[in-house]
Design a protein around this motif. Structure first.
Motif, mmCIF file in Angstrom:
data_model
loop_
_atom_site.group_PDB
_atom_site.id
_atom_site.type_symbol
_atom_site.label_atom_id
_atom_site.label_comp_id
_atom_site.label_asym_id
_atom_site.label_seq_id
_atom_site.Cartn_x
_atom_site.Cartn_y
_atom_site.Cartn_z
ATOM 1 N N UNK A 158 0.698 -1.454 -0.117
ATOM 2 C CA UNK A 158 -0.092 0.042 0.309
ATOM 3 C C UNK A 158 0.999 1.399 -0.267
ATOM 4 N N UNK A 159 2.277 1.279 0.861
ATOM 5 C CA UNK A 159 3.127 2.493 1.018
ATOM 6 C C UNK A 159 3.369 2.584 -0.636
ATOM 7 N N UNK A 160 4.265 1.509 -1.172
ATOM 8 C CA UNK A 160 4.728 1.715 -2.295
ATOM 9 C C UNK A 160 3.585 2.087 -3.002
ATOM 10 N N UNK A 161 2.415 1.581 -2.836
ATOM 11 C CA UNK A 161 1.033 2.147 -4.068
ATOM 12 C C UNK A 161 0.883 3.574 -4.324
ATOM 13 N N UNK A 162 0.433 3.665 -3.450
ATOM 14 C CA UNK A 162 0.556 5.481 -2.665
ATOM 15 C C UNK A 162 1.933 6.458 -3.200
ATOM 16 N N UNK A 163 3.027 6.095 -3.891
ATOM 17 C CA UNK A 163 3.592 7.071 -4.094
ATOM 18 C C UNK A 163 4.240 6.173 -4.452
ATOM 19 N N UNK A 164 4.088 5.769 -5.337
ATOM 20 C CA UNK A 164 4.783 5.412 -6.650
ATOM 21 C C UNK A 164 6.432 4.332 -6.888
ATOM 22 N N UNK A 165 6.489 4.706 -5.263
ATOM 23 C CA UNK A 165 7.947 3.901 -5.060
ATOM 24 C C UNK A 165 8.819 4.506 -5.056
ATOM 25 N N UNK A 166 8.351 6.267 -4.996
ATOM 26 C CA UNK A 166 9.163 7.398 -4.697
ATOM 27 C C UNK A 166 8.986 7.815 -2.694
ATOM 28 N N UNK A 167 10.275 9.221 -2.808
ATOM 29 C CA UNK A 167 9.969 9.238 -1.665
ATOM 30 C C UNK A 167 8.981 10.446 -1.167
ATOM 31 N N UNK A 168 8.126 10.417 -0.088
ATOM 32 C CA UNK A 168 7.650 11.480 -0.196
ATOM 33 C C UNK A 168 8.446 12.883 0.533
ATOM 34 N N UNK A 169 8.438 14.237 0.108
ATOM 35 C CA UNK A 169 9.175 14.870 0.822
ATOM 36 C C UNK A 169 8.651 16.314 0.428
ATOM 37 N N UNK A 170 8.915 17.308 1.222
ATOM 38 C CA UNK A 170 8.523 19.034 1.261
ATOM 39 C C UNK A 170 7.106 18.653 2.784
ATOM 40 N N UNK A 171 7.423 18.088 3.837
ATOM 41 C CA UNK A 171 6.799 17.674 4.673
ATOM 42 C C UNK A 171 6.147 18.537 5.690
ATOM 43 N N UNK A 172 5.433 19.137 6.430
ATOM 44 C CA UNK A 172 5.209 19.992 6.679
ATOM 45 C C UNK A 172 5.818 19.874 8.863
ATOM 46 N N UNK A 173 5.942 21.252 9.012
ATOM 47 C CA UNK A 173 6.434 20.884 10.367
ATOM 48 C C UNK A 173 6.032 20.306 11.683
ATOM 49 N N UNK A 174 5.067 19.942 11.484
ATOM 50 C CA UNK A 174 3.963 19.180 12.016
ATOM 51 C C UNK A 174 4.554 17.562 12.302
ATOM 52 N N UNK A 175 5.499 16.857 10.953
ATOM 53 C CA UNK A 175 5.639 16.417 11.006
ATOM 54 C C UNK A 175 7.056 15.557 11.244
ATOM 55 N N UNK A 176 7.786 16.494 10.972
ATOM 56 C CA UNK A 176 9.162 17.215 11.119
ATOM 57 C C UNK A 176 10.044 17.168 12.713
ATOM 58 N N UNK A 177 8.306 17.878 13.066
ATOM 59 C CA UNK A 177 9.022 18.588 14.823
ATOM 60 C C UNK A 177 9.724 17.229 15.649
ATOM 61 N N UNK A 178 8.689 16.230 15.602
ATOM 62 C CA UNK A 178 9.365 14.985 17.071
ATOM 63 C C UNK A 178 10.757 14.998 16.304
ATOM 64 N N UNK A 179 10.922 14.629 15.180
ATOM 65 C CA UNK A 179 12.565 13.935 15.093
ATOM 66 C C UNK A 179 13.389 14.885 14.642
ATOM 67 N N UNK A 180 13.157 16.213 14.571
ATOM 68 C CA UNK A 180 13.817 17.103 13.925
ATOM 69 C C UNK A 180 14.601 18.328 15.299
ATOM 70 N N UNK A 181 13.963 18.514 16.663
ATOM 71 C CA UNK A 181 14.183 19.896 17.273
ATOM 72 C C UNK A 181 14.681 18.547 18.235
ATOM 73 N N UNK A 182 15.391 20.027 19.630
ATOM 74 C CA UNK A 182 15.552 19.237 20.677
ATOM 75 C C UNK A 182 15.097 19.699 21.607
ATOM 76 N N UNK A 183 15.146 19.020 22.676
ATOM 77 C CA UNK A 183 14.464 19.419 24.672
ATOM 78 C C UNK A 183 15.461 19.533 25.190
ATOM 79 N N UNK A 184 16.396 20.697 25.972
ATOM 80 C CA UNK A 184 17.282 20.883 26.680
ATOM 81 C C UNK A 184 18.695 19.933 25.859
#
Length: 340
Positions: A158-184
């Motif tokens: 299903x993931x391959x189908x909706x993405x066409x085998x490509x990579x989703x990019x240009x993600x909004x901040x709401x999707x990148x925050x937890x993986x890119x921000x730092x706390x303390x």
């Protein structure tokens, strides 16, 4: 004549308590190995014990560690969920597909939801996958291994189908925050992982619900006779585990600022390696959350030492497989019970 519960049902809670007490002693079994690897790592390259490298190890393991936590819960009940690695990729993939603008991503995405709904969508996908697994395993009584193996393939397709085998990019901040921000000064994903493991230690080790998971994994018939709602607990465990896998996938996507079509592929091998080396039994009813954490920590420390020593990353899968085999052999020797 008075009705009495079977002896196995009456003794089940006390057996679970004894098992948990023994497991807590075994939790420390990997501590000497972790110290030894730390010493070897320092000898190989003094950079190993520097704070930046330690944080790097913790961040690199944070997403997989949440998957390990999810799988540990399922394994303790005597089941296993192979589809977690696909949920790890599909959940953020669905959110990205629904949110990102195809005009920006050259045709990827449908842009029907606002970015603010990213996290709820990711968690909802995880919950739905877990609920469907529970429907097939608990309600229809199908084999959990086969069901989740089939779901692994379906979700990956299903993931391959909706993405066409490509990579989703240009993600909004709401999707990148937890993986890119730092706390303390420490990546948020590390804090989230540690907090989830702390919660898991409390719930599985010190609450009635946690003891119920061990009782089910030890003897589901005795647990049912003791009044434990086994079906409801198994179903809930599958849902929570799948939701954790979805959250872990969001953390990974945030760190990469993208959702590759292959995200999560092969992750289940590391998950099982970490859980087994941490003392979680594939037969159910044994193992602790803290033990699973030490397992994933040791595994990623070894990988980091090999990287600093210049060993090619292609050897990682060999390491994961070898760790599983060695851990199974040690479990057989120390436990005296055959693996089934």
């Amino acid at each position: 004549m008075t009705d009495t519960l079977p002896e196995t049902a009456v003794s089940a809670p006390s057996e679970v308590r004894r098992s948990l007490a023994f497991a807590r002693l075994r939790d420390l079994a990997l501590v000497p190995a972790i110290v030894a690897v730390a010493v070897v790592g320092y000898i190989v390259n003094p950079v190993f014990l520097q704070s930046d490298n330690i944080v790097n190890v913790l961040q690199s393991m944070s997403e997989i560690s949440v998957l390990v936590l999810a799988q540990t819960m399922v394994l303790i009940t005597g089941k296993m969920d192979l589809s977690l690695e696909s949920t790890f990729g599909l959940a953020p993939g669905i959110a990205a597909w629904l949110i990102i603008d195809p005009a920006v991503t050259h045709g990827l995405g449908v842009h029907v939801l606002p970015p603010a709904l990213a996290i709820p969508v990711v968690l909802l996908v995880g919950v739905l996958v877990g609920a469907f697994n529970g429907l097939l395993i608990v309600r229809f009584g199908l084999n959990g291994f086969i069901v989740t193996l089939g779901m692994l393939i379906v979700l990956r397709g299903l993931l391959t189908g909706i993405s066409g085998g490509k990579t989703f990019f240009a993600l909004p901040t709401s999707m990148t925050y937890l993986g890119s921000t730092a706390w303390l000064g420490v990546p948020a994903s590390v804090w989230i992982s540690l907090l989830l493991f702390a919660a898991g230690i409390v719930v599985l080790g010190y609450t009635r619900a946690g003891r119920a998971l061990y009782a089910i994994g030890g003897n589901v018939d005795a647990a049912r006779a003791a009044g434990i709602r086994t079906d409801r607990i198994l179903w809930t465990t599958l849902i929570v585990a799948s939701a954790l896998a979805a959250l872990a996938g969001l953390m990974m996507s945030g760190r990469l600022a993208a959702v590759p079509a292959a995200q999560g592929n092969g992750a289940i091998f590391q998950v099982f390696a970490a859980a087994v080396i941490g003392g979680v039994s594939l037969n159910g009813g044994k193992g602790t959350v803290f033990g699973a954490f030490t397992g994933v920590l040791l595994l990623f420390m070894i990988i980091n030492v090999l990287t600093l020593a210049g060993v090619p990353a292609q050897w990682t899968n060999f390491l994961n497989g070898a760790v599983i085999l060695v851990a199974l052999v040690l479990s057989r020797i120390t436990g005296g019970k055959a693996q089934t």
